[in-house]
Design an enzyme around this catalytic site. Structure first.
Site, PDB file in Angstrom:
ATOM      1  N   ASP A   1     -21.718  57.583 -62.298  1.00 36.44           N
ATOM      2  CA  ASP A   1     -20.317  57.152 -62.389  1.00 36.44           C
ATOM      3  C   ASP A   1     -19.328  58.307 -62.246  1.00 36.44           C
ATOM      4  O   ASP A   1     -18.252  58.291 -62.842  1.00 36.44           O
ATOM      5  CB  ASP A   1     -20.043  56.416 -63.723  1.00 36.44           C
TER       6      ASP A   1
ATOM      7  N   GLY B   1     -22.880  51.452 -58.490  1.00 35.45           N
ATOM      8  CA  GLY B   1     -21.629  50.769 -58.186  1.00 35.45           C
ATOM      9  C   GLY B   1     -20.570  51.790 -57.822  1.00 35.45           C
ATOM     10  O   GLY B   1     -20.336  52.727 -58.565  1.00 35.45           O
ATOM     11  N   HIS B   2     -19.988  51.635 -56.639  1.00 32.07           N
ATOM     12  CA  HIS B   2     -18.901  52.524 -56.219  1.00 32.07           C
ATOM     13  C   HIS B   2     -17.707  51.653 -55.909  1.00 32.07           C
ATOM     14  O   HIS B   2     -17.853  50.623 -55.271  1.00 32.07           O
ATOM     15  CB  HIS B   2     -19.193  53.204 -54.881  1.00 32.07           C
TER      16      HIS B   2
ATOM     17  N   GLN C   1     -26.359  57.156 -58.974  1.00 33.59           N
ATOM     18  CA  GLN C   1     -26.651  57.671 -60.318  1.00 33.59           C
ATOM     19  C   GLN C   1     -26.353  59.182 -60.382  1.00 33.59           C
ATOM     20  O   GLN C   1     -25.552  59.664 -59.612  1.00 33.59           O
ATOM     21  CB  GLN C   1     -28.093  57.362 -60.745  1.00 33.59           C
TER      22      GLN C   1
END
Ligand code: IMP
Length: 423
Positions: free
Chosen positions: A13, A40-41, A222
């Protein structure tokens, strides 16, 4: 610089998506090399916000071929939903390539991850996306790959074979309903047709491109401290986010890596369980979490928040061989009188600057802090280093000196243009 890699320097993140999006301007290929839809981007361009889980964010650039390489694990249900959403926003996915060697995350992987996480003992706080069980099957040589899916009989045979082992576990150990192999095979036949035009031999695609000196950007998911070997095991993911993992996941040889970018937040966050020496559990933590909107793109979970851990960042720089750093979310820290950075750990009465990856030992490490002056001004409109408040520049300088890697990019907001290039 023909091959560059972007690696998360913390626990994921780190806003890598934005850095990849910027570097993709000069890339011909943008390649995801590890992980799956646990990532998730969010990338913000011209006021629109795009969410990525599996598809490389570089696909937003019309000159880029986006590649999902063999080190990735792919949940085709999640992929279908993600591609539908991106296409509805007008994103052209025709230049997407998917490796024959990609392992599939099948419904039983996800189910097993959920069932395992539902047990109180040994919980890791995974994203429940089936990542661990997929990589476990890969290592156990019972995984199912994209190449298998391209041949219906071969796919059916492998699924039947593996479900003969997994269904008894699902039923007897977890007391849950078994997976219907025939329904799975029928459902996945439609996904097979959907991805077929995109499937290719990715290692050869990339080796040939590298030999032609075409520019390739390898996009990590990650972060280093979640690496299966170099992270805080067992509170890690099941793949290799580190730069070496980029070679394993793509077939690109290590001697081709030219730029190795480490992306770090100006503070630290962590999602899920596991030790976190600089965690803030007080109102300052809440303040940073709210300003940084620290809630997961994939699971919506509130992220744990803490001061910047330079011991961990220096470890990441050494494990990956960073040649450049990108510091993100610096704007979030505007308004704090003072900032702390962790410069060492105290363990059993001794002080060390070396990161402790063993989770139970790390949980006994006390951070040794240096306190630096903060700044009050908003910095989202700064476009050059000299426009930043002196204390923000001093903060960056401190990080650079400690880690020993030049800071080349600083992000001061989510938008593409809210970026400072440092020369
Ligand atoms: P898994 O990857 O879903 O198996 O989860 C293992 C650990 O990695 C958990 O602590 C997750 O919260 C963490 N994790 C996995 N993906 C991400 C990510 O993209 N960002 C942050 N943490 C992640």
């Amino acid at each position: 610089m023909s091959v560059s890699v972007v690696v998360g320097a913390q626990w994921g993140d780190e806003a890598k998506g934005k850095i990849v999006d910027l570097l993709a301007q000069n890339a011909r290929y943008v390649v995801r090399y590890a992980g799956g839809s646990n990532a998730g981007h969010t990338v913000c361009v011209n006021g629109a916000s795009y969410k990525f889980h599996l598809i490389p964010s570089g696909v937003l650039h019309p000159h880029v071929t986006a590649v999902i390489a063999d080190g990735v694990v792919m949940d085709l249900r999640a992929f279908a939903a993600e591609s539908d959403a991106l296409q509805a926003q007008g994103v052209d996915l025709s230049r997407l390539r998917i490796g024959l060697g990609v392992h599939l995350t099948l419904p039983y992987h996800r189910l097993l991850d959920e069932l395992e996480e539902a047990q109180l003992e040994g919980r890791l706080g995974t994203t429940k996306r089936g990542i661990g069980p997929t990589y476990a099957d890969k290592a156990w040589r019972v995984g199912v790959r994209v190449a298998d899916l391209m041949d219906r009989d071969r796919f059916a045979q492998r699924v039947h074979r593996v479900l003969q082992r997994r269904n008894p576990t699902i039923q007897r150990v977890y007391n849950a309903a078994p997976i219907d192999a025939d329904a799975l095979i029928t459902e996945f036949a439609s996904y097979a047709e959907r991805i077929r035009p995109h499937v290719c031999d990715v290692p050869h695609l990339l080796m040939n491109a590298a030999e032609r000196s075409e520019s390739i950007l390898l996009e990590g998911a990650q972060g280093t401290l979640l690496d299966l070997d170099y992270g805080t095991y067992p509170y890690v993911t099941s793949s290799h986010p580190v730069a070496a993992g980029a070679c394993l996941g793509t077939g690109i040889a290590p001697n081709r890596l030219r730029a190795i970018w480490g992306v770090a937040k100006a503070y630290t966050t962590r999602v899920g369980e596991g030790p976190f020496p600089t965690e803030l559990t007080d109102e300052r933590g809440d303040w940073i979490r709210n300003r940084g909107r620290e809630y997961g793109t994939t699971t919506g979970r509130a992220r744990r928040v803490g001061w910047l851990d330079l011991v961990a960042l220096r470890y990441a720089a050494r494990v990956n061989g960073f040649t450049a750093l990108a510091v993100t979310l610096l704007d979030v820290l505007s308004g704090l009188d003072t900032l702390k950075v962790c410069v060492a750990y105290r363990l059993n009465g001794a002080v060390t600057r070396e990161f402790v990856a063993d989770a139970p030992t790390l949980s006994r490490c006390e951070p040794v802090y240096e306190t630096l002056p903060g700044w009050s001004e908003p910095i989202g409109a700064c476009r050059a280093l000299h426009e930043l408040p002196a204390n923000a520049r001093a903060y960056l300088q401190y990080i650079q000196n400690y880690v020993g890697v030049p800071i080349r990019l600083v992000s001061v907001g989510a938008a593409r243009e809210q970026t400072i290039q440092c020369e």
